[in-house]
Design an enzyme around this catalytic site. Structure first.
Site, PDB file in Angstrom:
ATOM      1  N   ASP A   1      -6.302   3.527  13.066  1.00 31.27           N
ATOM      2  CA  ASP A   1      -5.099   4.029  12.691  1.00 31.27           C
ATOM      3  C   ASP A   1      -5.233   5.419  11.935  1.00 31.27           C
ATOM      4  O   ASP A   1      -4.535   6.095  12.225  1.00 31.27           O
ATOM      5  CB  ASP A   1      -4.278   3.002  11.896  1.00 31.27           C
ATOM      6  CG  ASP A   1      -4.096   1.910  12.823  1.00 31.27           C
ATOM      7  OD1 ASP A   1      -3.452   1.895  13.970  1.00 31.27           O
ATOM      8  OD2 ASP A   1      -3.891   0.773  12.288  1.00 31.27           O
TER       9      ASP A   1
ATOM     10  N   ASP B   1       0.828  -1.261  -0.029  1.00 35.57           N
ATOM     11  CA  ASP B   1      -0.087   0.055   0.063  1.00 35.57           C
ATOM     12  C   ASP B   1       0.818   1.411   0.016  1.00 35.57           C
ATOM     13  O   ASP B   1       0.633   2.065  -0.849  1.00 35.57           O
ATOM     14  CB  ASP B   1      -0.973   0.065   1.495  1.00 35.57           C
ATOM     15  CG  ASP B   1      -2.007  -0.920   0.917  1.00 35.57           C
ATOM     16  OD1 ASP B   1      -2.267  -1.341   0.009  1.00 35.57           O
ATOM     17  OD2 ASP B   1      -2.569  -1.351   1.920  1.00 35.57           O
TER      18      ASP B   1
ATOM     19  N   SER C   1      -4.302  -9.184   7.009  1.00 34.88           N
ATOM     20  CA  SER C   1      -3.675  -7.811   7.386  1.00 34.88           C
ATOM     21  C   SER C   1      -2.900  -7.675   8.543  1.00 34.88           C
ATOM     22  O   SER C   1      -3.616  -8.172   9.650  1.00 34.88           O
ATOM     23  CB  SER C   1      -4.688  -6.720   7.219  1.00 34.88           C
ATOM     24  OG  SER C   1      -4.228  -5.526   7.779  1.00 34.88           O
TER      25      SER C   1
ATOM     26  N   ARG D   1       1.706   4.119  16.855  1.00 41.92           N
ATOM     27  CA  ARG D   1       1.043   5.271  15.934  1.00 41.92           C
ATOM     28  C   ARG D   1       1.474   6.552  16.356  1.00 41.92           C
ATOM     29  O   ARG D   1       2.382   7.472  15.778  1.00 41.92           O
ATOM     30  CB  ARG D   1      -0.151   5.254  15.599  1.00 41.92           C
ATOM     31  CG  ARG D   1      -0.899   4.011  15.109  1.00 41.92           C
ATOM     32  CD  ARG D   1      -0.134   3.436  14.014  1.00 41.92           C
ATOM     33  NE  ARG D   1      -0.550   2.275  13.388  1.00 41.92           N
ATOM     34  CZ  ARG D   1       0.071   1.208  12.694  1.00 41.92           C
ATOM     35  NH1 ARG D   1       1.382   1.354  12.841  1.00 41.92           N
ATOM     36  NH2 ARG D   1      -0.471   0.237  12.097  1.00 41.92           N
TER      37      ARG D   1
HETATM   38  N1  ARG Z   1      -7.671  -2.996  15.678  1.00 44.67           N
HETATM   39  C1  ARG Z   1      -6.144  -2.929  16.191  1.00 44.67           C
HETATM   40  C2  ARG Z   1      -6.213  -1.309  16.697  1.00 44.67           C
HETATM   41  O1  ARG Z   1      -6.917  -0.601  16.152  1.00 44.67           O
HETATM   42  C3  ARG Z   1      -5.180  -3.288  14.953  1.00 44.67           C
HETATM   43  C4  ARG Z   1      -5.133  -2.463  14.016  1.00 44.67           C
HETATM   44  C5  ARG Z   1      -4.032  -3.069  13.298  1.00 44.67           C
HETATM   45  N2  ARG Z   1      -3.524  -2.205  12.092  1.00 44.67           N
HETATM   46  C6  ARG Z   1      -3.401  -2.616  10.771  1.00 44.67           C
HETATM   47  N3  ARG Z   1      -3.205  -1.536   9.939  1.00 44.67           N
HETATM   48  N4  ARG Z   1      -3.702  -3.684  10.161  1.00 44.67           N
HETATM   49  O2  ARG Z   1      -5.119  -0.897  17.268  1.00 44.67           O
END
Ligand code: ARG
Length: 405
Positions: free
Chosen positions: A125, A15, A177, A96
């Protein structure tokens, strides 16, 4: 005249590799790729740096932030036993804000107009990247090429191939993912989107299944100082190394698999699989030591703050004032949380089997039912009468008025 610059949070994956060219074509900007190592297990940062350039970035930087991630992000989360919905140790939510901090730093150094991320519009995210940037640098713009573009993975691959962009090859095959760092690994998508389907073994990388876990337990001793672990079995190590060591050691016993339905900030319920062997082991041990060392009222209040704290981190408010204020509370609460915890790793569990501390509030003389009991039981009689007095008074009154239940 030179074009405005945008600093893109670059992972080296499909991506964000494609996003570089897309930003150039659609936003008429130069792209600076910025990859941050938070312990996601990349072997070769240089290779990622080069891939950023090959995919069209004017500059490409890679930052080793493993130590910083442990000391400034994992450490406060551990002091707060931070778990969203009481289950999820905030793996992605913790990395993040650190990535944002570096994006903003690079943006300043390269005189950029904004930052960009590769998140879709459906997750948390995007919120963490953008709200984090707004908080640290309100003047910078934020771009979300993948959200704006809305391409499927396969279409993105075709788009990249038409343009000769050297995208990473594995992308078309992985059904999940994945996001990972030193605090754990997350998996979504594919078969996992059916919340009734049992996660296939190929989802997991850091943990063995309980069925394959050794038949012998592994016992370890963790020493804590002021709420943070400092050694394992007497061997002192920096937090980053200690977390990595435990992650591996507990993973071998199948500790830290989490399968949950999660409430995302954007309103979606999602099915998430996490592997956090080190995090779960440390949080179990830390909580137990707190039970020994914290005075009752403080312990009770801390539990309510912990939930609030996890929620605000999950919701992208890391750099805000409430987070900072609760950190001050957590530091103070952990002032006397020093001592040792014995943990047994066995068949998917990290079980505390012993604890001791100079600052511990456990008193044998008070607790014992044997010889040497110092607890004055005659005091209990009056205490119980006064404790129950409000209820006794109330019950007498309502019963007088014919209330029966
Ligand atoms: N659901 C989790 C969170 O919001 C994991 C997110 C994982 N991110 C990703 N881009 N696959 O913290």
């Amino acid at each position: 005249m030179s074009k405005p610059r945008i600093v893109l949070a670059y992972s080296g994956g499909l991506d964000t590799s494609v996003a570089i060219e897309w930003l150039k074509e659609h936003k008429d900007v130069d792209v600076v790729a910025c990859a941050v190592d938070v312990g996601q297990g990349v072997d070769d940062l240089d290779e990622i740096r080069q891939r950023g350039l090959d995919c069209g970035a004017v500059e490409s930087v890679v930052i080793d932030a493993k130590q910083e991630f442990a000391d400034e992000f994992i450490a406060p989360a551990l002091k707060a036993n931070a778990m969203y919905m009481n289950k999820y140790p905030l793996v992605s939510a913790l990395s993040r804000p650190l990535i944002v901090k570096h994006l903003v730093k690079v943006a300043r150094e390269t005189d950029a107009a904004g930052v960009a991320h590769g998140c879709t519009g459906k997750g948390n995210d995007q919120v963490r990247f953008e709200v984090g940037t707004m908080t640290l640098a309100p003047d910078l713009q934020t771009l979300a090429p993948i959200r704006e573009w809305g391409l499927t993975r396969d279409a993105a691959i075709d788009w990249a191939q038409e343009r000769g962009i050297p995208i990473p090859v594995t992308s078309k095959t992985s059904p999940y993912s994945i996001d990972e760092n030193a605090w754990g690994r997350t998996a979504e998508c594919g078969i996992l989107e059916d919340p009734w389907a049992k996660p296939p073994e190929d989802v997991f990388e850091r943990t063995v299944s309980v069925a394959d876990a050794p038949d012998e337990p592994d016992e370890l001793v963790l020493a804590f100082e002021q709420g943070l672990p400092v050694s394992v079995d007497g061997v002192t190590m920096p937090l980053a190394d200690l977390v990595a060591h435990l992650d591996e050691r507990a993973g071998r016993h199948g500790v830290g698999r989490i399968d949950m339905i999660e409430d995302r900030l954007v309103g979606i319920k999602s099915r998430e699989i996490y592997e956090c062997p080190g995090a779960i082991t440390l949080i179990n041990a830390h909580r137990d030591l707190e039970d020994l060392c914290l005075e009752q009222e403080l312990a009770e209040h801390k539990r309510t703050e912990e939930g609030r704290y996890a929620q605000l981190i999950y919701n992208g408010l890391w750099w805000g004032p409430l987070k900072r204020a609760i950190d001050a509370f957590m530091d103070e609460a952990n002032r006397y949380v020093s001592g040792e915890v014995r943990v047994e790793l066995f068949k998917g569990h990290a079980t505390v089997v012993g604890r001791r501390s100079e600052a511990g509030l456990y008193s044998y003389d008070m607790a014992t039912y044997d010889e040497g009991d110092q607890f004055d039981q005659t005091l209990a009689e009056g205490f119980v009468k006064l404790w129950g007095l409000p209820l006794k008074t109330w019950a007498a009154k309502v019963q007088q008025q014919g209330d029966r239940w």
